[in-house]
Design an enzyme around this catalytic site. Sequence first.
Site, PDB file in Angstrom:
ATOM      1  N   SER A 118       0.849  -1.182   0.000  1.00 29.47           N
ATOM      2  CA  SER A 118       0.000   0.000   0.000  1.00 29.47           C
ATOM      3  C   SER A 118       0.901   1.253   0.000  1.00 29.47           C
ATOM      4  O   SER A 118       1.670   1.437  -0.930  1.00 29.47           O
ATOM      5  CB  SER A 118      -0.948  -0.042   1.195  1.00 29.47           C
ATOM      6  OG  SER A 118      -1.982   0.883   1.038  1.00 29.47           O
ATOM      7  N   HIS A 133      -6.769  -5.817  -1.710  1.00 33.64           N
ATOM      8  CA  HIS A 133      -5.698  -4.980  -1.166  1.00 33.64           C
ATOM      9  C   HIS A 133      -4.855  -5.822  -0.210  1.00 33.64           C
ATOM     10  O   HIS A 133      -4.944  -5.713   1.013  1.00 33.64           O
ATOM     11  CB  HIS A 133      -6.298  -3.774  -0.459  1.00 33.64           C
ATOM     12  CG  HIS A 133      -5.327  -2.652  -0.246  1.00 33.64           C
ATOM     13  ND1 HIS A 133      -4.701  -1.998  -1.283  1.00 33.64           N
ATOM     14  CD2 HIS A 133      -4.873  -2.049   0.879  1.00 33.64           C
ATOM     15  CE1 HIS A 133      -3.917  -1.050  -0.807  1.00 33.64           C
ATOM     16  NE2 HIS A 133      -3.995  -1.075   0.515  1.00 33.64           N
ATOM     17  N   ASP A 136      -8.637  -5.066  -6.063  1.00 37.04           N
ATOM     18  CA  ASP A 136      -8.301  -4.075  -5.038  1.00 37.04           C
ATOM     19  C   ASP A 136      -9.185  -2.835  -5.188  1.00 37.04           C
ATOM     20  O   ASP A 136      -9.113  -2.150  -6.204  1.00 37.04           O
ATOM     21  CB  ASP A 136      -6.824  -3.689  -5.182  1.00 37.04           C
ATOM     22  CG  ASP A 136      -6.315  -2.898  -3.988  1.00 37.04           C
ATOM     23  OD1 ASP A 136      -7.125  -2.270  -3.286  1.00 37.04           O
ATOM     24  OD2 ASP A 136      -5.094  -2.894  -3.775  1.00 37.04           O
TER      25      ASP A 136
END
Length: 648
Positions: A476, A595, A563
């Site tokens: 991320s 994600h 995601d």
Amino acid sequence: MTAIDAFPLIPRDHLFGNPTRSQGKISPDGKWLSWLAPEGGVMNVWLAPRDDQSAAKVITHSEDRPIPQYLWAPDGKSILYIQDKGGDENYLLYRVDIETLAETTLTPFENTRVDVVGSSVAIKDKILIGLNNRDPQFHDVHLLDLNTGDLTLVLENDSYAGFMADDTLTLRMAMRQNEAGGTDYFRITDNVVEDEPFETTAMEDALTTSPAGYTTDGSVLYWLDSRDRNTAALFAQDTQTGERTLIAEDDKADIGGTIRNRQTGVVEAYSVNYLKSEWTALEPDLKASLDWLGEQLEGEYGISSRTDDNQTWIVWNDPLTASTATYIYDRKAETLTPFYKTRPELEGAPLQPMHPVEIESRDGLTLPSYLTLPAGSDREASGRSDAPVPMVLMVHGGPWARDSYGFSSIHQMLANRGYAVLSVNFRGSTGFGKDFLNAANKQWGLAMHDDLIDAVEWAIAEGIADKDKVAIMGGSYGGYATLAGLTFTPDTFACGVDIVGPSNLETLLSTIPPYWAPMVKIFHERMGNPDTEEGLALLKAASPLYKADKIVKPLLIAQGANDPRVKQAESDQIVGAMKEAGIPVTYVLYPDEGHGFAKPSNNIAFFAIAENFLAECIGGRAEPLGDVLEPSTAEIVEGASHVQGLAA
């Protein structure tokens, strides 16, 4: 033969496969134990009588994705769990009756995400939930009867980011971002939101100030509050007079968690997590229990579940260099009964201690950080390696999150492969006060990145890291930091591993999930507003995509196709730019993930690729790939030839 070679390789699946058990809980009446464990290779909920774990039975039947989280209904008649599809984060709520084992979908909607708004000590068969099935941006509040499944609309929401209720399941408060990027808090009377806020925060306090719940009689509202100070302190506010009383504060870190009285809701203990988490009890009996546990257990420990009478706790214990253990604690009898070990296969493995360290940034900030060293590299147990070793800088996501002290599968795998591992709470990380957090405002790719570079230079100066063998890795925001490391400072790192990281901040902000829309000002004020000329220029300057031609070191990218936060296009864009510039890149895509990677087969496959990639780049050890990709859904889109054994 190097020092690390004297220690066996820890198998990947021991670190990243399904745990034997996790999330152990006890029913409100103390009669049942529950936990997550594999069934058919997928994590499901199990149930057993407290006095006979041998009678355990699996009560959910997920065959594809692991169940990520579950809880006991307040009345103890059922277990509730959430589940999404393929990582899309549209979590629905399910119920399993513990007597009949009948399963019900409590929120049978498409493209809907459920939030729990409130539960009650007094009203045990109902909860308040938020559903965004009418408008994907806003969660309407409903009263849910847990035993019949009946949903009753309480408040239709057209602008608020969240709500808070009291123990009567009466809505008391609504929250909404204001134009300054802070938060306004509105009272609710008879399910009508007042026009004017009764409390408000500026942008600088928005991530460090929040209400922390009411006492069960509704007379006190607790706040974690950084207004007119730096670190967030714990306050009690009289809901009639508005008078506030300071309960706890700390100079270095925000007040974190609390332990509340099960019946009254009064705060009886609080935690502070600077380098390590420390609890302070305000109530004598609770203090006696915490002190007793501290004498029995080594390392970190905490409470994961309690009975309604508060006499039995489920306690976890993380000794850091052995498997996390979970116990049943009888407070009156002062007994700890073993419940399970999360990963018993790690018993006897050469797990390494994590060292909390403080690193100073170039402009004088203290960066709380965590260092794990390879086995055999620190013969004096000094917290420093005897000679420089290859190092992986592991960057956390968020960025408004933090790294913490405790067992880490990633740290242990990398240390076992011969690397020092350094995790840095760079500016913008949460938990260290608002000055530290706000020092990151509009500093993506700038001072936030400088902190990471400063940490690398510290490790080199301390004799820990070999300056020519430092990798950067993260997910991320950590994936973004990896891309920034290889584009903005192309000579610092020998290679990078980007997991679901954004490459273009402009497109990142234009594709956020719809339910984040009520909070979009937080991104604009802290990253840059794409609707202004200045903000757009800032976002573009901080986007690695536009500097992809600067990459000269090997890069591994992993992405989930579903995601909702960092869309697949973020990885596709930079891979395309690198191909166009003739720069080698390895790109792994997971069509059934979001994600991050929830399925163990996918997680194991990713770390197999990553460790072999790192071994080729900076010379550590690696467990051969073997047939690890066969049970996974990994698609090698680009660059199989750049990872040892992957092309085969």
